[in-house]
Design an enzyme around this catalytic site. Sequence first.
Site, PDB file in Angstrom:
ATOM      1  N   ARG A 152     -18.366-108.871  92.909  1.00 52.12           N
ATOM      2  CA  ARG A 152     -17.125-108.016  92.948  1.00 52.12           C
ATOM      3  C   ARG A 152     -17.641-106.530  93.574  1.00 52.12           C
ATOM      4  O   ARG A 152     -16.984-105.741  94.331  1.00 52.12           O
ATOM      5  CB  ARG A 152     -16.157-107.960  92.038  1.00 52.12           C
ATOM      6  N   GLN A 173      -3.508-100.992  87.848  1.00 50.03           N
ATOM      7  CA  GLN A 173      -4.339-102.507  86.950  1.00 50.03           C
ATOM      8  C   GLN A 173      -5.529-102.773  87.651  1.00 50.03           C
ATOM      9  O   GLN A 173      -6.192-103.886  87.275  1.00 50.03           O
ATOM     10  CB  GLN A 173      -3.249-103.589  87.011  1.00 50.03           C
ATOM     11  N   HIS A 223      -7.328-101.300  83.180  1.00 52.43           N
ATOM     12  CA  HIS A 223      -8.029-102.666  82.993  1.00 52.43           C
ATOM     13  C   HIS A 223      -9.476-102.288  83.110  1.00 52.43           C
ATOM     14  O   HIS A 223     -10.231-103.527  83.434  1.00 52.43           O
ATOM     15  CB  HIS A 223      -7.493-103.608  83.935  1.00 52.43           C
ATOM     16  N   THR A 281       2.857-105.262  92.297  1.00 45.81           N
ATOM     17  CA  THR A 281       2.438-105.872  91.019  1.00 45.81           C
ATOM     18  C   THR A 281       3.351-107.096  91.016  1.00 45.81           C
ATOM     19  O   THR A 281       4.309-107.427  91.235  1.00 45.81           O
ATOM     20  CB  THR A 281       2.618-104.893  89.903  1.00 45.81           C
ATOM     21  N   ASN A 331       7.232-103.843  96.868  1.00 46.34           N
ATOM     22  CA  ASN A 331       6.551-104.829  96.770  1.00 46.34           C
ATOM     23  C   ASN A 331       6.610-105.946  97.866  1.00 46.34           C
ATOM     24  O   ASN A 331       7.648-105.586  98.648  1.00 46.34           O
ATOM     25  CB  ASN A 331       6.773-105.707  95.544  1.00 46.34           C
TER      26      ASN A 331
END
Length: 232
Positions: A59, A91, A109, A176, A201
């Site tokens: 990643r 996040q 995170h 999200t 979104n």
Amino acid sequence: MRGTENIVVLTGAGISAESGIATFRGPGGLWEGHRVEDVCTPEALAADSQLVHRFYDARRAALAGVAPNAAHAALARLDAAWQGDLLIVTQNVDDLHERAGAKRLLHMHGELRSALCAACDARVAWDAALPPGSVCTTCGAPDLRPDIVFFGEMPYQMERIEHALADADLFVSIGTSGAVYPAAGFVQGARYAGARTLELNLERSAGSGYFHETRLGAAGVLVPEWVEQMLA
């Protein structure tokens, strides 16, 4: 949006998906072909550290092939121009917000380009592969791990986030799912404290009913439009 001074923005996987970064849960609940339980829990790290380290190495390496998109750029523009308080809480563990120029930013995170020492809790910038047994430059212990908040661990800087939500006039959630706590509860906390709440979104999130307003569409379109509105 009149009378807005303090803003908290929460961003999730949807804002980076347009840059080519896979969302956390893809088809069948898998993340890049792996069960989340196999790569994002303390138990997984203990059971197969080689797999977990290789997963995050891949990643991290993939970041070189992606770039910030229009939504990241728009938030960086807001960050540079907004005269009131602003906190962008992401996040995401990629670095696309930073590369776009955002400064008032918090990674709740963790970050792919960071390593965490399990022995002394030191965090160090890390761009290369991170094999198990990598040595901490602070304490010398061979205990560096990906600086990722695994399921079951406490997200970073929750006290700072809670204070910002309590003082916010506007809370905006971008890209999200509204399914992962504690971030999924931010809209309720902000609204309870008196903030206006806005969702941007592709589709309505699990907590969509808590927002005063929902705008549906691609982040690369909606976020620049919203930022333009705020800075007009």
